[in-house]
Design a protein around this motif. Structure first.
Motif, PDB file in Angstrom:
ATOM      1  N   TYR A   1       1.917  13.953  -9.467  1.00 30.70           N
ATOM      2  CA  TYR A   1       2.850  15.084  -9.590  1.00 30.70           C
ATOM      3  C   TYR A   1       3.332  15.222 -11.022  1.00 30.70           C
ATOM      4  O   TYR A   1       3.397  16.324 -11.576  1.00 30.70           O
ATOM      5  N   TYR A   2       3.638  14.084 -11.639  1.00 37.81           N
ATOM      6  CA  TYR A   2       4.145  14.096 -13.012  1.00 37.81           C
ATOM      7  C   TYR A   2       3.094  14.665 -13.967  1.00 37.81           C
ATOM      8  O   TYR A   2       3.403  15.491 -14.843  1.00 37.81           O
TER       9      TYR A   2
ATOM     10  N   PHE B   1       0.835  -1.202   0.000  1.00 41.18           N
ATOM     11  CA  PHE B   1       0.000   0.000   0.000  1.00 41.18           C
ATOM     12  C   PHE B   1       0.869   1.251   0.000  1.00 41.18           C
ATOM     13  O   PHE B   1       0.595   2.216  -0.725  1.00 41.18           O
ATOM     14  N   CYS B   2       1.930   1.234   0.822  1.00 38.03           N
ATOM     15  CA  CYS B   2       2.838   2.383   0.877  1.00 38.03           C
ATOM     16  C   CYS B   2       3.517   2.597  -0.467  1.00 38.03           C
ATOM     17  O   CYS B   2       3.646   3.726  -0.945  1.00 38.03           O
ATOM     18  N   TRP B   3       3.933   1.477  -1.072  1.00 43.65           N
ATOM     19  CA  TRP B   3       4.578   1.579  -2.382  1.00 43.65           C
ATOM     20  C   TRP B   3       3.609   2.122  -3.422  1.00 43.65           C
ATOM     21  O   TRP B   3       3.962   3.000  -4.219  1.00 43.65           O
ATOM     22  N   PHE B   4       2.377   1.617  -3.411  1.00 44.92           N
ATOM     23  CA  PHE B   4       1.365   2.083  -4.360  1.00 44.92           C
ATOM     24  C   PHE B   4       1.072   3.563  -4.160  1.00 44.92           C
ATOM     25  O   PHE B   4       0.903   4.316  -5.124  1.00 44.92           O
ATOM     26  N   SER B   5       1.006   3.981  -2.903  1.00 40.95           N
ATOM     27  CA  SER B   5       0.736   5.395  -2.607  1.00 40.95           C
ATOM     28  C   SER B   5       1.849   6.285  -3.140  1.00 40.95           C
ATOM     29  O   SER B   5       1.595   7.362  -3.694  1.00 40.95           O
ATOM     30  N   MET B   6       3.102   5.826  -2.974  1.00 36.84           N
ATOM     31  CA  MET B   6       4.234   6.605  -3.478  1.00 36.84           C
ATOM     32  C   MET B   6       4.199   6.708  -4.995  1.00 36.84           C
ATOM     33  O   MET B   6       4.428   7.779  -5.569  1.00 36.84           O
ATOM     34  N   VAL B   7       3.890   5.575  -5.661  1.00 35.17           N
ATOM     35  CA  VAL B   7       3.817   5.590  -7.123  1.00 35.17           C
ATOM     36  C   VAL B   7       2.689   6.499  -7.596  1.00 35.17           C
ATOM     37  O   VAL B   7       2.851   7.290  -8.544  1.00 35.17           O
TER      38      VAL B   7
END
Length: 249
Positions: free
Chosen positions: A213-214, A201-207
């Motif tokens: 942002y991109y 979940f943390c990884w998905f949130s960061m992505v």
């Protein structure tokens, strides 16, 4: 040097020196053959290394032994019983009973400081084992150790949870907890699954945050570029008007 020392004193000193390393003093013939070697209450902190090869019963209780290394009894092929109770044993290596696992019938590890053991500690061991009165941590590792182990029926209810993955089982006999249907390995797996889910979940949130942002950043660039493109026709049109006017004059 020993000219005036009585022979009996020399023999006594020799026996004591040997006893310090291998406890041969006090060995006697067993009822079913082999020797009964008495090494209890000798302040030993390791397993003696010079024991008679025909030792059948080895008494090592009430010492200061803290660790049982691999193949600790491999030189004793006739060994049937080991008493290691009332020591300070904290760890037992896998393969500690290698070489005697087939013939060993009784193993007493009660009243020590064991809290956990590797899964294959008692692999291929056929002995009846006492594990009572140790500060056991009830979890998947202990459950795996006990699965194929022959616990001594007289002390089986004294193998209790000193600590546990779930506090509600602290103080309860391990066999009662397991007999009630509790599976510490399933609980361990659920805990692992939750940890993996949180990490994903943390990884998905960061992505997701990066993608947002991109996109926003590129939208601003696209908007500026579009505004620039919109301004180009006006400039070209003005230039054409100017050229027309110049040709007239």
């Amino acid at each position: 040097l020993f000219g005036h020392v009585p022979l009996t004193a020399l023999l006594w000193l020799l026996m004591m020196s040997e006893s310090a390393g291998g406890c041969p003093q006090g060995a006697r013939a067993g009822d079913r053959g082999g020797l009964v070697v008495q090494c209890s209450s000798r302040s030993l902190d390791t397993i003696p290394s010079k024991l008679p090869r025909d030792t059948a019963i080895l008494l090592l209780s009430s010492n200061r032994i803290r660790h049982i290394p691999q193949e600790a009894f491999g030189e004793l092929p006739r060994l049937r019983e080991i008493d290691l109770s009332h020591n300070a044993i904290e760890s037992v290596e896998v393969g500690a009973f290698q070489g005697v696992s087939d013939g060993l019938r009784k193993l007493d590890l009660s009243n020590n400081l064991l809290s956990d053991l590797p899964r294959d500690t008692f692999s291929q061991l056929h002995a009846r084992v006492r594990l009572s009165r140790n500060p056991w941590h009830c979890g998947c590792a202990l459950q795996e150790v006990l699965r194929d182990l022959r616990l001594d029926p007289e002390t089986v209810t004294e193998v209790s949870c000193h600590s546990s993955q779930q506090d509600e089982y602290v103080g309860q006999p391990v066999v009662h907890v397991l007999d009630s249907g509790v599976n510490f390995c399933t609980f361990h797996q659920k805990t692992t699954d939750v940890a993996m889910f949180v990490a994903m979940f943390c990884w998905f949130s960061m992505v997701t945050a990066y993608i947002v942002y991109y996109i926003r950043h590129n939208q601003e660039d696209a908007r500026r570029h579009l505004d620039y493109l919109k301004s180009l026709p006006n400039t070209v049109h003005s230039s054409r008007d100017y050229d027309s006017a110049s040709s007239v004059f």
